[in-house]
Write a protein that holds these residues in place. Structure first.
Motif, PDB file in Angstrom:
ATOM      1  N   ALA A 368      30.123 -30.183  41.717  1.00  0.00           N
ATOM      2  CA  ALA A 368      30.230 -31.200  42.771  1.00  0.00           C
ATOM      3  C   ALA A 368      28.935 -31.994  42.882  1.00  0.00           C
ATOM      4  O   ALA A 368      28.935 -33.194  43.165  1.00  0.00           O
ATOM      5  CB  ALA A 368      30.562 -30.531  44.106  1.00  0.00           C
ATOM      6  N   MET A 369      27.827 -31.328  42.642  1.00  0.00           N
ATOM      7  CA  MET A 369      26.524 -31.997  42.723  1.00  0.00           C
ATOM      8  C   MET A 369      26.432 -33.121  41.691  1.00  0.00           C
ATOM      9  O   MET A 369      26.092 -34.250  42.021  1.00  0.00           O
ATOM     10  CB  MET A 369      25.444 -30.952  42.439  1.00  0.00           C
ATOM     11  N   VAL A 370      26.765 -32.820  40.432  1.00  0.00           N
ATOM     12  CA  VAL A 370      26.614 -33.857  39.397  1.00  0.00           C
ATOM     13  C   VAL A 370      27.678 -34.935  39.528  1.00  0.00           C
ATOM     14  O   VAL A 370      27.481 -36.061  39.078  1.00  0.00           O
ATOM     15  CB  VAL A 370      26.598 -33.275  37.964  1.00  0.00           C
ATOM     16  N   GLU A 371      28.807 -34.591  40.167  1.00  0.00           N
ATOM     17  CA  GLU A 371      29.858 -35.600  40.339  1.00  0.00           C
ATOM     18  C   GLU A 371      29.561 -36.542  41.503  1.00  0.00           C
ATOM     19  O   GLU A 371      30.236 -37.554  41.681  1.00  0.00           O
ATOM     20  CB  GLU A 371      31.227 -34.917  40.507  1.00  0.00           C
ATOM     21  N   SER A 372      28.554 -36.205  42.314  1.00  0.00           N
ATOM     22  CA  SER A 372      28.275 -37.002  43.512  1.00  0.00           C
ATOM     23  C   SER A 372      27.602 -38.333  43.209  1.00  0.00           C
ATOM     24  O   SER A 372      27.668 -39.262  44.000  1.00  0.00           O
ATOM     25  CB  SER A 372      27.358 -36.208  44.442  1.00  0.00           C
ATOM     26  N   GLY A 373      26.934 -38.417  42.079  1.00  0.00           N
ATOM     27  CA  GLY A 373      26.194 -39.644  41.770  1.00  0.00           C
ATOM     28  C   GLY A 373      24.837 -39.713  42.468  1.00  0.00           C
ATOM     29  O   GLY A 373      24.101 -40.675  42.324  1.00  0.00           O
ATOM     30  N   ALA A 374      24.484 -38.681  43.237  1.00  0.00           N
ATOM     31  CA  ALA A 374      23.203 -38.668  43.954  1.00  0.00           C
ATOM     32  C   ALA A 374      22.054 -38.332  42.994  1.00  0.00           C
ATOM     33  O   ALA A 374      22.279 -37.918  41.859  1.00  0.00           O
ATOM     34  CB  ALA A 374      23.255 -37.629  45.075  1.00  0.00           C
ATOM     35  N   PHE A 375      20.826 -38.494  43.479  1.00  0.00           N
ATOM     36  CA  PHE A 375      19.640 -38.001  42.789  1.00  0.00           C
ATOM     37  C   PHE A 375      19.617 -36.502  43.047  1.00  0.00           C
ATOM     38  O   PHE A 375      19.532 -36.061  44.193  1.00  0.00           O
ATOM     39  CB  PHE A 375      18.397 -38.684  43.366  1.00  0.00           C
ATOM     40  N   THR A 376      19.771 -35.701  41.976  1.00  0.00           N
ATOM     41  CA  THR A 376      19.971 -34.268  42.146  1.00  0.00           C
ATOM     42  C   THR A 376      18.827 -33.461  41.556  1.00  0.00           C
ATOM     43  O   THR A 376      18.436 -33.653  40.410  1.00  0.00           O
ATOM     44  CB  THR A 376      21.279 -33.835  41.452  1.00  0.00           C
ATOM     45  N   VAL A 377      18.281 -32.552  42.362  1.00  0.00           N
ATOM     46  CA  VAL A 377      17.172 -31.712  41.908  1.00  0.00           C
ATOM     47  C   VAL A 377      17.512 -30.245  42.158  1.00  0.00           C
ATOM     48  O   VAL A 377      17.965 -29.883  43.246  1.00  0.00           O
ATOM     49  CB  VAL A 377      15.863 -32.071  42.656  1.00  0.00           C
ATOM     50  N   VAL A 378      17.301 -29.419  41.127  1.00  0.00           N
ATOM     51  CA  VAL A 378      17.511 -27.979  41.241  1.00  0.00           C
ATOM     52  C   VAL A 378      16.160 -27.287  41.096  1.00  0.00           C
ATOM     53  O   VAL A 378      15.407 -27.577  40.166  1.00  0.00           O
ATOM     54  CB  VAL A 378      18.453 -27.461  40.129  1.00  0.00           C
ATOM     55  N   GLY A 379      15.839 -26.383  42.015  1.00  0.00           N
ATOM     56  CA  GLY A 379      14.589 -25.619  41.913  1.00  0.00           C
ATOM     57  C   GLY A 379      14.887 -24.143  42.038  1.00  0.00           C
ATOM     58  O   GLY A 379      15.885 -23.760  42.655  1.00  0.00           O
ATOM     59  N   GLY A 380      14.032 -23.310  41.440  1.00  0.00           N
ATOM     60  CA  GLY A 380      14.226 -21.858  41.535  1.00  0.00           C
ATOM     61  C   GLY A 380      14.675 -21.288  40.207  1.00  0.00           C
ATOM     62  O   GLY A 380      15.540 -21.864  39.541  1.00  0.00           O
ATOM     63  N   GLY A 381      14.083 -20.173  39.822  1.00  0.00           N
ATOM     64  CA  GLY A 381      14.348 -19.582  38.517  1.00  0.00           C
ATOM     65  C   GLY A 381      15.813 -19.227  38.304  1.00  0.00           C
ATOM     66  O   GLY A 381      16.425 -19.610  37.302  1.00  0.00           O
ATOM     67  N   ASP A 382      16.410 -18.489  39.259  1.00  0.00           N
ATOM     68  CA  ASP A 382      17.804 -18.069  39.095  1.00  0.00           C
ATOM     69  C   ASP A 382      18.747 -19.262  39.236  1.00  0.00           C
ATOM     70  O   ASP A 382      19.775 -19.319  38.571  1.00  0.00           O
ATOM     71  CB  ASP A 382      18.153 -17.003  40.136  1.00  0.00           C
ATOM     72  N   SER A 383      18.374 -20.223  40.079  1.00  0.00           N
ATOM     73  CA  SER A 383      19.217 -21.408  40.248  1.00  0.00           C
ATOM     74  C   SER A 383      19.276 -22.205  38.953  1.00  0.00           C
ATOM     75  O   SER A 383      20.344 -22.667  38.551  1.00  0.00           O
ATOM     76  CB  SER A 383      18.668 -22.299  41.362  1.00  0.00           C
ATOM     77  N   ALA A 384      18.143 -22.371  38.289  1.00  0.00           N
ATOM     78  CA  ALA A 384      18.109 -23.096  37.022  1.00  0.00           C
ATOM     79  C   ALA A 384      18.969 -22.367  35.993  1.00  0.00           C
ATOM     80  O   ALA A 384      19.768 -22.985  35.270  1.00  0.00           O
ATOM     81  CB  ALA A 384      16.676 -23.232  36.524  1.00  0.00           C
ATOM     82  N   ALA A 385      18.860 -21.030  35.961  1.00  0.00           N
ATOM     83  CA  ALA A 385      19.681 -20.253  35.028  1.00  0.00           C
ATOM     84  C   ALA A 385      21.159 -20.444  35.340  1.00  0.00           C
ATOM     85  O   ALA A 385      21.988 -20.567  34.431  1.00  0.00           O
ATOM     86  CB  ALA A 385      19.306 -18.771  35.117  1.00  0.00           C
TER      87      ALA A 385
END
Ligand code: ADP
Ligand code: MG
Length: 425
Positions: A368-385
């Motif tokens: 849903a995040m990538v489909e939103s068209g927003a500027f999207t940032v992911v942080g955190g080791g497990d989140s990136a994985a």
């Protein structure tokens, strides 16, 4: 303020034919395969992403004819046993914390393959040997120093140790985002002594993307927090309440918030000592006009080892049930908040995503995040994985996936990081 204000980029530094110290983050996961008969092999690199991420900066420097002195820490070497007689000299020369299993030699070999050049690894990161290797380097050649943490001076931000490192090079570039939140010698005392210094391409990307979240996030701004514990994320929640319009809370930390609101989460893990804090954060959100979205349905199972789950409303968690993921109605509610959003920041998986039956919520939110068209940032080791595990090209469609777990959270908390501030002129 421009988050990169006063920081030179590698492209602006005079590195041609100069000895260039590049601090990278080669703190890679290692696995030792000693199973079965036959000779024991040394540790091997189980994921080389961190080495690959440093390649653009290293290639840039090689193409411009710099003499590359690459340096990193690896793991947590601790002072070893008292060296046996005869060993004493060798150990002393290689640092008090010398630990053979944490040598950067395997990283040097992998780097050589990726860059398709020879990579020399001197026995120690300081001293005559390292100085000689540095002096003999020709334009475009690469050496990788041994694990910086073999010397206690690294973690102590020791000035004498930094002076030794400084004597190896003319110009300093930091590309180790995963290390800039620590005031350690190679990212702090060393650049403090260097006149010519700046950031590499990876560090520049990190500061620009995370800096945008702090300095000038475009509204509507939605943040999603999850992961294991509320206690890990208190400062991030507080900082985000000042910036966002909507705060989604999922993952195990949501259980504590649900319990704080009077929901009976049955056998779900909660932090009993954080209930009052959760209540006060929820009140703070109301005061700031921030909408907090908590799970309305969850995937439950009797234990963390369960191989299947059952989706239920949060009000009807069965006795003995543990909430191990957010449910589809919650994912839909989150996706609805994402529609029209201009900025989305996400830290912390929505569930036990390492296990397929409990990964749906995390992967659904990522999609849903990538489909939103927003500027999207992911942080955190497990989140990136988790974003990489979501497959379907989702990782490639995120605007930015931070390579630094702790560092990205500290930046979002609004902290000044020692390894970044020291680069400002
Ligand atoms: P990050 O490293 O991205 O900051 P955390 O370390 O805070 O994330 O949390 C990640 C861990 O939280 C993951 O291993 C995940 O399995 C676990 N987790 C998230 N939600 C749950 C849950 N509901 N039950 C059990 N574990 C969970
Ligand atoms: Mg983690």
């Amino acid at each position: 303020m421009d988050p990169l204000a006063g920081i030179k980029k590698i492209g602006d530094l005079p590195i041609e034919n100069r000895r260039l110290f590049v601090r990278v983050d080669f703190n890679v996961p290692l696995s030792t395969s000693s199973l079965g008969p036959g000779p024991k092999t040394g540790p091997s690199i189980s994921d080389d992403s961190r080495i690959r991420e440093a390649l653009p900066t290293l290639k840039h420097a090689m193409e411009r004819g710099a003499k590359l002195i690459v340096a990193s820490h690896l793991g947590r070497p601790k002072p070893g046993k008292k060296p046996a007689k005869g060993d004493a000299v060798a150990t002393e020369q290689r640092g008090e914390n010398f630990t053979p299993e944490l040598s950067l030699v395997p990283c040097g070999a992998r780097l050589a393959e990726l860059l398709k050049v020879e990579v020399i690894v001197p026995e120690d990161c300081i001293g005559d040997g390292a100085r000689k290797v540095g002096r003999d380097l020709k334009s475009g050649q690469v050496c990788l120093l041994e694990n910086l943490r073999f010397h206690p001076g690294e973690e102590a931000d020791d000035d004498a140790f930094a002076a030794e490192l400084a004597s190896l090079a003319d110009v300093y570039v930091d590309d180790a985002f995963g290390a800039v939140h620590r005031a350690h010698a190679s990212v702090h005392a060393l650049p403090a002594r260097m006149r010519e210094k700046g950031c590499g391409l990876l560090l520049e990307k990190e500061i620009a993307a995370l800096g945008k979240l702090i300095e000038s996030p475009e509204s509507p701004y939605v943040a999603v927090l999850g992961g294991a514990k509320v206690s890990d994320k208190i400062a991030v929640v507080e900082a985000l309440l000042e910036k966002v319009g909507v705060l989604v809370i999922g993952g195990a930390m949501a259980n504590t918030f649900l319990a704080a609101k009077g929901v009976d989460v049955k056998a779900s893990r909660i932090e009993k000592d954080k209930l009052a804090l959760a209540r006060s954060l929820l009140e703070k959100a109301i005061g700031k006009g921030v909408e907090v979205v908590l799970p309305v349905d969850v995937v439950v199972a009797p234990s963390l080892e369960s191989t299947s789950g059952q989706t239920v409303d949060v009000a009807s968690i069965p006795d003995g049930g543990m909430a191990l993921d957010i449910g589809p109605r919650t994912v839909a509610a989150v996706a609805e908040r994402f529609r029209g959003a201009k900025t989305i920041f996400w830290n912390g998986p929505m569930g036990l995503f390492e296990k397929a039956p409990f990964a749906g919520g995390t992967f659904g939110v990522a999609r849903a995040m990538v489909e939103s068209g927003a500027f999207t940032v992911v942080g955190g080791g497990d989140s990136a994985a988790a974003v990489h595990a979501a497959k379907d090209g989702i990782a490639e469609r995120m605007s930015h996936i931070s390579t630094g777990g702790g560092a990205s959270l500290e930046l979002v908390e609004g902290k000044k990081l020692p390894g970044i501030e020291v680069l400002r002129q």
